[in-house]
Design a protein around this motif. Sequence first.
Motif, PDB file in Angstrom:
ATOM      1  N   GLY A 197      -7.736  -0.039   3.255  1.00  0.00           N
ATOM      2  CA  GLY A 197      -7.149  -0.678   2.068  1.00  0.00           C
ATOM      3  C   GLY A 197      -5.831  -1.376   2.420  1.00  0.00           C
ATOM      4  N   LEU A 205       1.352  -5.654  -8.211  1.00  0.00           N
ATOM      5  CA  LEU A 205       0.191  -5.604  -7.308  1.00  0.00           C
ATOM      6  C   LEU A 205       0.122  -6.801  -6.359  1.00  0.00           C
ATOM      7  N   ASP A 259     -17.570  -0.731  -1.044  1.00  0.00           N
ATOM      8  CA  ASP A 259     -18.653  -0.249  -0.184  1.00  0.00           C
ATOM      9  C   ASP A 259     -18.017   0.222   1.113  1.00  0.00           C
ATOM     10  N   ARG A 286     -16.224  -2.921   2.580  1.00  0.00           N
ATOM     11  CA  ARG A 286     -15.993  -4.170   1.859  1.00  0.00           C
ATOM     12  C   ARG A 286     -15.032  -3.865   0.716  1.00  0.00           C
ATOM     13  N   PHE A 287     -14.025  -4.720   0.593  1.00  0.00           N
ATOM     14  CA  PHE A 287     -13.016  -4.587  -0.454  1.00  0.00           C
ATOM     15  C   PHE A 287     -13.101  -5.846  -1.305  1.00  0.00           C
ATOM     16  N   VAL A 288     -12.983  -5.668  -2.622  1.00  0.00           N
ATOM     17  CA  VAL A 288     -13.110  -6.818  -3.525  1.00  0.00           C
ATOM     18  C   VAL A 288     -11.843  -6.949  -4.360  1.00  0.00           C
ATOM     19  N   PRO A 321      -4.578  -8.167  -3.610  1.00  0.00           N
ATOM     20  CA  PRO A 321      -4.875  -6.761  -3.888  1.00  0.00           C
ATOM     21  C   PRO A 321      -6.383  -6.583  -4.003  1.00  0.00           C
ATOM     22  N   GLY A 365       0.811  -1.226   0.000  1.00  0.00           N
ATOM     23  CA  GLY A 365       0.000   0.000   0.000  1.00  0.00           C
ATOM     24  C   GLY A 365       0.836   1.263   0.000  1.00  0.00           C
ATOM     25  N   LEU A 378      -7.674  -2.857 -15.831  1.00  0.00           N
ATOM     26  CA  LEU A 378      -7.604  -1.598 -15.064  1.00  0.00           C
ATOM     27  C   LEU A 378      -6.173  -1.075 -14.935  1.00  0.00           C
ATOM     28  N   ASP A 412     -10.405   5.118   4.483  1.00  0.00           N
ATOM     29  CA  ASP A 412     -10.433   4.309   3.254  1.00  0.00           C
ATOM     30  C   ASP A 412      -9.039   3.748   2.969  1.00  0.00           C
ATOM     31  N   GLU A 413      -8.038   4.624   3.055  1.00  0.00           N
ATOM     32  CA  GLU A 413      -6.680   4.162   2.726  1.00  0.00           C
ATOM     33  C   GLU A 413      -6.159   3.152   3.752  1.00  0.00           C
ATOM     34  N   PRO A 428     -10.258  -7.749  -7.633  1.00  0.00           N
ATOM     35  CA  PRO A 428     -10.701  -7.914  -9.019  1.00  0.00           C
ATOM     36  C   PRO A 428     -10.183  -9.238  -9.587  1.00  0.00           C
ATOM     37  N   THR A 465     -11.894  -0.789  -2.774  1.00  0.00           N
ATOM     38  CA  THR A 465     -13.094  -0.488  -1.991  1.00  0.00           C
ATOM     39  C   THR A 465     -14.319  -0.588  -2.884  1.00  0.00           C
ATOM     40  N   ILE A 505      -7.891  -6.907 -13.410  1.00  0.00           N
ATOM     41  CA  ILE A 505      -6.640  -6.244 -13.018  1.00  0.00           C
ATOM     42  C   ILE A 505      -5.878  -5.817 -14.273  1.00  0.00           C
TER      43      ILE A 505
HETATM   44  C1  PKZ Z   1      -6.200  -4.311  -7.620  1.00  0.00           C
HETATM   45  C2  PKZ Z   1      -6.088  -3.089  -6.831  1.00  0.00           C
HETATM   46  C3  PKZ Z   1      -4.928  -2.395  -6.826  1.00  0.00           C
HETATM   47  C4  PKZ Z   1      -4.853  -1.132  -6.031  1.00  0.00           C
HETATM   48  C5  PKZ Z   1      -3.447  -0.900  -5.723  1.00  0.00           C
HETATM   49  C6  PKZ Z   1      -3.200   0.269  -4.865  1.00  0.00           C
HETATM   50  C7  PKZ Z   1      -2.300  -0.100  -3.796  1.00  0.00           C
HETATM   51  C8  PKZ Z   1      -1.845   1.051  -2.967  1.00  0.00           C
HETATM   52  C9  PKZ Z   1      -2.901   1.918  -2.447  1.00  0.00           C
HETATM   53  C10 PKZ Z   1      -3.389   1.538  -1.117  1.00  0.00           C
HETATM   54  C11 PKZ Z   1      -4.378   2.498  -0.694  1.00  0.00           C
HETATM   55  C12 PKZ Z   1      -5.735   2.027  -0.889  1.00  0.00           C
HETATM   56  C13 PKZ Z   1      -6.627   3.118  -1.263  1.00  0.00           C
HETATM   57  C14 PKZ Z   1      -7.948   2.841  -0.817  1.00  0.00           C
HETATM   58  C15 PKZ Z   1      -8.716   1.904  -1.802  1.00  0.00           C
HETATM   59  C16 PKZ Z   1      -9.335   2.614  -2.729  1.00  0.00           C
HETATM   60  O1  PKZ Z   1      -9.923   3.735  -2.651  1.00  0.00           O
HETATM   61  S1  PKZ Z   1      -9.765   1.846  -4.305  1.00  0.00           S
HETATM   62  C17 PKZ Z   1     -10.607   3.115  -5.236  1.00  0.00           C
HETATM   63  C18 PKZ Z   1     -12.111   3.109  -5.072  1.00  0.00           C
HETATM   64  N1  PKZ Z   1     -12.681   1.904  -5.536  1.00  0.00           N
HETATM   65  C19 PKZ Z   1     -12.906   1.667  -6.853  1.00  0.00           C
HETATM   66  O2  PKZ Z   1     -12.631   2.481  -7.706  1.00  0.00           O
HETATM   67  C20 PKZ Z   1     -13.500   0.333  -7.183  1.00  0.00           C
HETATM   68  C21 PKZ Z   1     -14.579   0.447  -8.259  1.00  0.00           C
HETATM   69  N2  PKZ Z   1     -15.183  -0.842  -8.444  1.00  0.00           N
HETATM   70  C22 PKZ Z   1     -14.762  -1.692  -9.405  1.00  0.00           C
HETATM   71  O3  PKZ Z   1     -13.935  -1.346 -10.229  1.00  0.00           O
HETATM   72  C23 PKZ Z   1     -15.385  -3.067  -9.398  1.00  0.00           C
HETATM   73  O4  PKZ Z   1     -16.424  -3.122  -8.466  1.00  0.00           O
HETATM   74  C24 PKZ Z   1     -14.353  -4.183  -9.049  1.00  0.00           C
HETATM   75  C25 PKZ Z   1     -13.629  -3.929  -7.715  1.00  0.00           C
HETATM   76  C26 PKZ Z   1     -13.324  -4.305 -10.185  1.00  0.00           C
HETATM   77  C27 PKZ Z   1     -15.090  -5.498  -8.889  1.00  0.00           C
HETATM   78  O5  PKZ Z   1     -15.835  -5.651 -10.066  1.00  0.00           O
HETATM   79  P1  PKZ Z   1     -16.701  -6.972 -10.319  1.00  0.00           P
HETATM   80  O6  PKZ Z   1     -15.826  -8.172 -10.185  1.00  0.00           O
HETATM   81  O7  PKZ Z   1     -17.423  -6.789 -11.586  1.00  0.00           O
HETATM   82  O8  PKZ Z   1     -17.652  -6.900  -9.141  1.00  0.00           O
HETATM   83  P2  PKZ Z   1     -18.908  -7.725  -8.958  1.00  0.00           P
HETATM   84  O9  PKZ Z   1     -18.746  -9.128  -9.528  1.00  0.00           O
HETATM   85  O10 PKZ Z   1     -20.058  -6.892  -9.406  1.00  0.00           O
HETATM   86  O11 PKZ Z   1     -18.900  -7.777  -7.382  1.00  0.00           O
HETATM   87  C28 PKZ Z   1     -18.018  -8.598  -6.660  1.00  0.00           C
HETATM   88  C29 PKZ Z   1     -18.673  -8.728  -5.309  1.00  0.00           C
HETATM   89  O12 PKZ Z   1     -18.643  -7.440  -4.664  1.00  0.00           O
HETATM   90  C30 PKZ Z   1     -19.969  -7.009  -4.384  1.00  0.00           C
HETATM   91  N3  PKZ Z   1     -20.056  -5.581  -4.642  1.00  0.00           N
HETATM   92  C31 PKZ Z   1     -19.657  -4.941  -5.741  1.00  0.00           C
HETATM   93  N4  PKZ Z   1     -19.888  -3.625  -5.602  1.00  0.00           N
HETATM   94  C32 PKZ Z   1     -20.453  -3.454  -4.397  1.00  0.00           C
HETATM   95  C33 PKZ Z   1     -20.926  -2.353  -3.680  1.00  0.00           C
HETATM   96  N5  PKZ Z   1     -20.824  -1.114  -4.161  1.00  0.00           N
HETATM   97  N6  PKZ Z   1     -21.442  -2.548  -2.462  1.00  0.00           N
HETATM   98  C34 PKZ Z   1     -21.512  -3.790  -1.918  1.00  0.00           C
HETATM   99  N7  PKZ Z   1     -21.074  -4.894  -2.562  1.00  0.00           N
HETATM  100  C35 PKZ Z   1     -20.561  -4.708  -3.780  1.00  0.00           C
HETATM  101  C36 PKZ Z   1     -20.878  -7.789  -5.299  1.00  0.00           C
HETATM  102  O13 PKZ Z   1     -22.154  -7.958  -4.766  1.00  0.00           O
HETATM  103  C37 PKZ Z   1     -20.146  -9.114  -5.409  1.00  0.00           C
HETATM  104  O14 PKZ Z   1     -20.416  -9.861  -4.256  1.00  0.00           O
HETATM  105  P3  PKZ Z   1     -20.696 -11.437  -4.354  1.00  0.00           P
HETATM  106  O15 PKZ Z   1     -21.807 -11.571  -5.329  1.00  0.00           O
HETATM  107  O16 PKZ Z   1     -19.391 -12.019  -4.861  1.00  0.00           O
HETATM  108  O17 PKZ Z   1     -21.024 -11.807  -2.954  1.00  0.00           O
END
Ligand code: PKZ
Length: 216
Positions: free
Chosen positions: A131, A216, A145, A196-198, A140, A73, A208, A127-128, A200, A143, A205
């Motif tokens: 994470g 990662l 939710d 909740r964190f998911v 990896p 992170g 994105l 959030d961070e 990808p 967020t 990955i």
């Molecule tokens: C790879 C990363 C590298 C990052 C490396 C950085 C490293 C160093 C920085 C460190 C610091 C961190 C910083 C803070 C963390 C950020 O802030 S991250 C930025 C904010 N978040 C985002 O931009 C994420 C946006 N979301 C997405 O892109 C997509 O939701 C994802 C994460 C790719 C997942 O997509 P998906 O596989 O299509 O998701 P999907 O199948 O619809 O859902 C998967 C599961 O999650 C649930 N879900 C999805 N969305 C929601 C929701 N909004 N509410 C509730 N449940 C939900 C679904 O119901 C499903 O659950 P199950 O059915 O499996 O039980």
Amino acid sequence: MNTDASELNRRREAVAALGSGLRRLTESAVRSTADPETLRRLADEAEKLAADLEAAGRRPLGAIPELDDLRIGQRTFSPVTGAGHPSAPPVIVERNENCVRGRFTLGFAHEGPPRFSHGGVSAMILDELMGWAARTTGSPSMTVDLAFSYRGPVPLGVPLMAEAEVTEQDGRSIRVEGRITPESRPEAVLVEASGRFVTPEPEQISALFPGLEHLL
Ligand SMILES: CCCCCCCCCCCCCCCC(=O)SCCNC(=O)CCNC(=O)[C@H](O)C(C)(C)COP(=O)(O)OP(=O)(O)OC[C@H]1O[C@@H](n2cnc3c(N)ncnc32)[C@H](O)[C@@H]1OP(=O)(O)O
């Protein structure tokens, strides 16, 4: 220590020194009561400083600074933890098995209600940190939710602590809880968060973060 490591350390120290100077400047700017002429003169100097920095080289969008370690992170220019960021507190993080703890003090640059933190700043910090906690699972994630309860105003100028821990993992989904407290009274919760964190899928990955999969 080899030459590369000492060069990285020199860069890390220089980035932190610039970040520290910029944080002082930011704090002075948001507290300033200077007259308009002084502000305009300093604005011209700030523009010159920015032009010098731009001329000395800039990384393109998506390029990862060599000082970063995304697997834990660590981001040098994170607005939360980055020593090089002008408005990061910065939060100093300790990692443990499935939780993390950050220590920080907020200033005028983070003000919302008078004398207290902006609620969005507290949210960004949690959030961070949450994470980073999610990353202790080894995967990896991002967020998806995040909910907050603001139980008391977060004071400026007082040492604070943010803690985050993984409470559940189910497949790609990681549940994390977090809180902010005064450092001197860890029982007095000011902000609580649940998120909740998911993780990808590999193809998500690659789509994105093309070319960064190995980091990662
Ligand atoms: C790879 C990363 C590298 C990052 C490396 C950085 C490293 C160093 C920085 C460190 C610091 C961190 C910083 C803070 C963390 C950020 O802030 S991250 C930025 C904010 N978040 C985002 O931009 C994420 C946006 N979301 C997405 O892109 C997509 O939701 C994802 C994460 C790719 C997942 O997509 P998906 O596989 O299509 O998701 P999907 O199948 O619809 O859902 C998967 C599961 O999650 C649930 N879900 C999805 N969305 C929601 C929701 N909004 N509410 C509730 N449940 C939900 C679904 O119901 C499903 O659950 P199950 O059915 O499996 O039980």
